[in-house]
Design a protein around this motif. Structure first.
Motif, mmCIF file in Angstrom:
data_model
loop_
_atom_site.group_PDB
_atom_site.id
_atom_site.type_symbol
_atom_site.label_atom_id
_atom_site.label_comp_id
_atom_site.label_asym_id
_atom_site.label_seq_id
_atom_site.Cartn_x
_atom_site.Cartn_y
_atom_site.Cartn_z
ATOM 1 N N HIS A 34 40.526 39.809 43.427
ATOM 2 C CA HIS A 34 39.668 41.058 43.106
ATOM 3 C C HIS A 34 38.729 40.103 42.067
ATOM 4 O O HIS A 34 38.842 38.896 41.996
ATOM 5 N N GLU A 35 37.965 40.758 41.483
ATOM 6 C CA GLU A 35 37.407 39.507 40.301
ATOM 7 C C GLU A 35 37.387 39.074 39.621
ATOM 8 O O GLU A 35 36.675 39.235 38.430
ATOM 9 N N ARG A 36 38.925 39.602 39.138
ATOM 10 C CA ARG A 36 39.509 38.797 37.913
ATOM 11 C C ARG A 36 40.600 37.624 38.037
ATOM 12 O O ARG A 36 40.828 37.329 37.676
ATOM 13 N N THR A 112 39.401 50.508 39.390
ATOM 14 C CA THR A 112 38.000 49.845 39.193
ATOM 15 C C THR A 112 37.509 49.091 40.079
ATOM 16 O O THR A 112 37.855 48.471 40.385
ATOM 17 N N PRO A 114 33.222 46.849 38.098
ATOM 18 C CA PRO A 114 33.453 45.473 36.999
ATOM 19 C C PRO A 114 32.761 46.484 36.324
ATOM 20 O O PRO A 114 32.253 46.009 35.151
ATOM 21 N N TYR A 120 37.694 45.656 30.352
ATOM 22 C CA TYR A 120 38.979 45.367 31.764
ATOM 23 C C TYR A 120 40.272 45.003 30.518
ATOM 24 O O TYR A 120 40.430 45.883 31.706
ATOM 25 N N VAL A 129 45.373 46.270 36.298
ATOM 26 C CA VAL A 129 44.055 46.723 36.956
ATOM 27 C C VAL A 129 43.459 45.545 38.680
ATOM 28 O O VAL A 129 43.517 44.338 38.314
ATOM 29 N N GLU A 131 40.256 45.702 40.312
ATOM 30 C CA GLU A 131 38.818 45.600 39.965
ATOM 31 C C GLU A 131 37.822 45.080 41.169
ATOM 32 O O GLU A 131 38.041 43.331 41.264
ATOM 33 N N LYS A 133 34.490 45.001 43.487
ATOM 34 C CA LYS A 133 33.711 45.137 43.592
ATOM 35 C C LYS A 133 32.189 45.900 44.778
ATOM 36 O O LYS A 133 33.568 45.295 46.581
#
Length: 311
Positions: A34-36, A112, A114, A120, A129, A131, A133
């Motif tokens: 994911h984005e993280r 969620t 970004p 975050y 979490v 995250e 996009k």
């Protein structure tokens, strides 16, 4: 086993003793990019909190009821389907969810985006979490929605359900595409637009959710101008002029006062789609959603064009 027997241990007791001494077999952790970075979960998440309507509809479509949802009333007005569960914690606005309410819901996963403005780290203090996009202005939104749907399915242990759902979507899009082209005629293309007010309009290109769904349906998308990250261009009514010989479909909801002014404006009335009765009103569907909204858009576009233009 031979040592235990040599000590006079009965067979059943031997087996029990060996089972008791063996370490339990642990399933591999679930990993989702994911984005993280990489999110690792020891077991599939069951209590999901969603801070974006696309995630809300996706979790419900996978057969789970979110325990906490942001902006539920606006979801009803703008997304409409699938129906929200009967019981959940209302987290308030998507841009600033209530952290105390979120904590009280006891989620084991928070999904969620970004760019909501919520740190975050604050969310991660409550639960893991994910995250994700949804729009980047480059990739077709429907393809991204499919990837996101798959990641949510993996996080919740619903990959089999997700594949069945996506298979149904693919079959339906083929069917709907054929029906739309029959309804509007083989030579027509479609503008899908929405109204900011009586003089400003957004028009979707092929990278948007509506546009990329239409591409999957093999229904030509008209607009090919500049777009933002959500895949639509914005301008005055004149932005529609180069595409006025094609069919126009506009999304709802639109305040009645705005719609009345727009449809009676001189510029609108001289457009070819207006003069030749090729304007359709689409029922409520979220044009920035996930796979469920994509399927709903395709179905509503089909039913709307088959029902005939706006009178």
């Amino acid at each position: 086993m031979n040592i235990l027997r040599a000590l006079g241990c009965p067979v059943l007791l031997c087996a029990a003793l060996i089972g008791a001494t063996m370490p339990p077999v642990m399933a591999d952790p679930i990993e989702i990019e994911h984005e993280r970075g990489i999110l690792r979960l020891d077991t599939p998440a069951k209590r999901i909190a969603t801070i974006n309507w696309s995630f809300t509809e996706s979790v419900i479509a996978l057969g789970l009821d979110p325990v906490a949802i942001a902006d539920p009333q606006d979801y009803v007005d703008w997304v409409a389907k699938p129906d929200l569960p009967e019981s959940f914690v209302d987290l308030g606005p998507r841009a600033s969810p209530n952290l105390e309410a979120l904590r009280a819901a006891k989620p084991d996963l928070i999904i969620t985006v970004p760019d909501i403005g919520m740190a975050y780290e604050k969310l991660a203090e409550i639960a893991p979490v994910l995250e994700l996009k949804l729009f980047d202005g480059k990739n077709p939104a429907f393809e991204t929605a499919r990837e996101v749907f798959g990641k949510i399915a993996r996080a919740t242990g619903r990959e089999t359900q997700a594949q069945a759902y996506l298979d149904t979507v693919d079959q339906k899009l083929i069917e709907y595409g054929k029906r739309v082209k029959t309804a509007i005629g083989p030579d027509q293309k479609i503008n899908v637009v929405f109204f900011f007010d009586e003089s400003n309009v957004g028009i979707f290109a092929d990278t948007s959710l509506p546009g990329s769904v239409m591409t999957a349906m093999d229904v030509p998308v008209v607009y090919d101008g500049e777009v933002n990250k959500w895949g639509f261009g914005r301008g005055g009514l004149e932005i529609l002029a180069p595409y006025a010989e094609e069919t126009l479909v506009y999304t709802t909801p639109v305040p009645e006062v705005i719609l009345d002014k727009l449809l009676n404006s001189p510029i609108w009335k001289v457009m070819d789609f207006s003069r030749n009765n090729r304007v359709y009103e689409l029922p409520v569907v979220w044009a920035y959603g996930g796979v469920p909204s994509a399927l709903r858009f395709a179905r509503l576009l089909t039913e709307t064009t088959e029902s005939g233009p706006q009178q």
